[in-house]
Design an enzyme around this catalytic site. Structure first.
Site, PDB file in Angstrom:
ATOM      1  N   SER A   1       0.659  -1.523   0.085  1.00  0.00           N
ATOM      2  CA  SER A   1       0.582  -0.155  -0.034  1.00  0.00           C
ATOM      3  C   SER A   1       0.895   1.550  -0.047  1.00  0.00           C
ATOM      4  O   SER A   1       1.476   1.584   0.455  1.00  0.00           O
ATOM      5  CB  SER A   1      -0.777   0.134   1.536  1.00  0.00           C
ATOM      6  OG  SER A   1      -1.729  -1.178   1.173  1.00  0.00           O
TER       7      SER A   1
HETATM    8  N1  SAH Z   1      -1.084  -3.774   4.038  1.00  0.00           N
HETATM    9  C1  SAH Z   1      -0.650  -4.738   2.432  1.00  0.00           C
HETATM   10  C2  SAH Z   1      -1.590  -4.902   1.504  1.00  0.00           C
HETATM   11  C3  SAH Z   1      -1.747  -5.651  -0.116  1.00  0.00           C
HETATM   12  S1  SAH Z   1      -2.365  -6.002  -1.150  1.00  0.00           S
HETATM   13  C4  SAH Z   1       1.150  -4.547   1.862  1.00  0.00           C
HETATM   14  O1  SAH Z   1       1.672  -3.167   2.443  1.00  0.00           O
HETATM   15  O2  SAH Z   1       1.756  -4.933   1.365  1.00  0.00           O
HETATM   16  C5  SAH Z   1      -4.187  -6.668   0.104  1.00  0.00           C
HETATM   17  C6  SAH Z   1      -3.458  -8.094   0.743  1.00  0.00           C
HETATM   18  O3  SAH Z   1      -4.783  -8.281   0.866  1.00  0.00           O
HETATM   19  C7  SAH Z   1      -3.193  -9.117  -0.469  1.00  0.00           C
HETATM   20  O4  SAH Z   1      -2.090  -9.869  -0.287  1.00  0.00           O
HETATM   21  C8  SAH Z   1      -4.431 -10.019  -0.835  1.00  0.00           C
HETATM   22  O5  SAH Z   1      -3.968 -11.197  -1.213  1.00  0.00           O
HETATM   23  C9  SAH Z   1      -4.697  -9.807   0.398  1.00  0.00           C
HETATM   24  N2  SAH Z   1      -6.217 -10.781   0.694  1.00  0.00           N
HETATM   25  C10 SAH Z   1      -7.414 -10.254  -0.130  1.00  0.00           C
HETATM   26  N3  SAH Z   1      -8.462 -10.980   0.054  1.00  0.00           N
HETATM   27  C11 SAH Z   1      -7.888 -11.700   1.111  1.00  0.00           C
HETATM   28  C12 SAH Z   1      -8.701 -11.881   2.644  1.00  0.00           C
HETATM   29  N4  SAH Z   1     -10.030 -12.660   2.365  1.00  0.00           N
HETATM   30  N5  SAH Z   1      -7.809 -12.323   3.050  1.00  0.00           N
HETATM   31  C13 SAH Z   1      -6.679 -12.351   3.866  1.00  0.00           C
HETATM   32  N6  SAH Z   1      -6.305 -11.484   2.515  1.00  0.00           N
HETATM   33  C14 SAH Z   1      -6.253 -10.972   1.414  1.00  0.00           C
END
Ligand code: SAH
Length: 221
Positions: A69
């Site tokens: 993010s």
């Molecule tokens: N805060 C993280 C954001 C990653 S993007 C960072 O800064 O790296 C969002 C993430 O949510 C992705 O890795 C995706 O795989 C995850 N995601 C999507 N749906 C999800 C769910 N139902 N349960 C857990 N993770 C999920």
């Protein structure tokens, strides 16, 4: 000039300070949050090839079609949750773990859930290497929350469901806060939900945001 093992030591110190200044200009005012952004080494949460861009205020790819993010949104969501003591925090969509590490500066314990197996694995390795002792990682479906460890003082969701997942509402402590994006791919709004009583929740619509969709179920790849 001293350099760390990725050769961007001093540069990263300077660029971190610049990032913090940008976040201040964008309205982040809590000094604890700004300090966490200054402290947590974002360049160690992205691939080496992207490390030199780690302190730009942008999302960056982390593989598997996902992104780390934007620092502004990490700071914004953290600031919204950081009211009083943070005991247990549930984080859904932990990805590379940068947001987990920021939350770990304040929370007693961070429970980080990620649905993509290789990301969860990498995240577990990384937090061990960086010696964050108060982050626990689960490869699982965040729609389910993490009931064994709830209820939580705060819940942060970093992927956008179409509607608020009911199990997350259930796992919020009374007085607790949840921040999450809700909507479809094109229109999402950041919601701040406060649980005011057993069956009473206050919902505030905040900024227009853009997150990857929250998906149900887990993924092995
Ligand atoms: N805060 C993280 C954001 C990653 S993007 C960072 O800064 O790296 C969002 C993430 O949510 C992705 O890795 C995706 O795989 C995850 N995601 C999507 N749906 C999800 C769910 N139902 N349960 C857990 N993770 C999920």
């Amino acid at each position: 000039m001293m350099n760390d093992h990725r050769g961007i030591g001093m540069t990263s110190e300077r660029t971190r300070t610049r990032l913090v200044r940008q976040l201040k200009e964008m309205g982040i005012s809590n000094p604890l949050v700004l300090n966490a952004i200054q402290t947590v080494p974002r360049h160690l949460f992205v691939d080496e090839g992207l490390a030199s861009r780690a302190y730009e205020n942008t999302a960056l790819p982390i593989g598997h079609g996902q992104t780390i993010s934007q620092p502004y949104i990490v700071a914004r969501m953290t600031e919204l949750l950081l009211v009083g003591e943070l005991g247990k925090v549930l984080e859904i969509g932990a990805g590379c773990g940068y947001q987990s590490a920021v939350l770990a500066q304040f929370a007693k314990q961070v429970y980080a859930v990620e649905r993509i197996a290789p990301l969860a694995l990498k995240l577990r390795e990384r937090i061990q290497q960086l010696r964050y002792r108060n982050i626990l990682v689960r490869h699982g479906d965040g729609m389910e929350g993490w009931p064994e460890n709830g209820p939580f003082d705060a819940i942060l969701v970093a992927a956008a469901p179409v509607t608020v997942p009911p199990k997350l509402l259930e796992q919020l402590k009374i007085g607790g806060r949840m921040v999450l994006p809700v909507g479809d791919r094109d229109h999402q709004v950041l919601l701040l939900i406060t649980r005011e009583g057993e069956n009473s929740y206050k919902e505030q619509k905040l900024d227009a945001v853009s997150f990857v969709p929250m998906r149900s179920g887990v993924s092995k790849i």
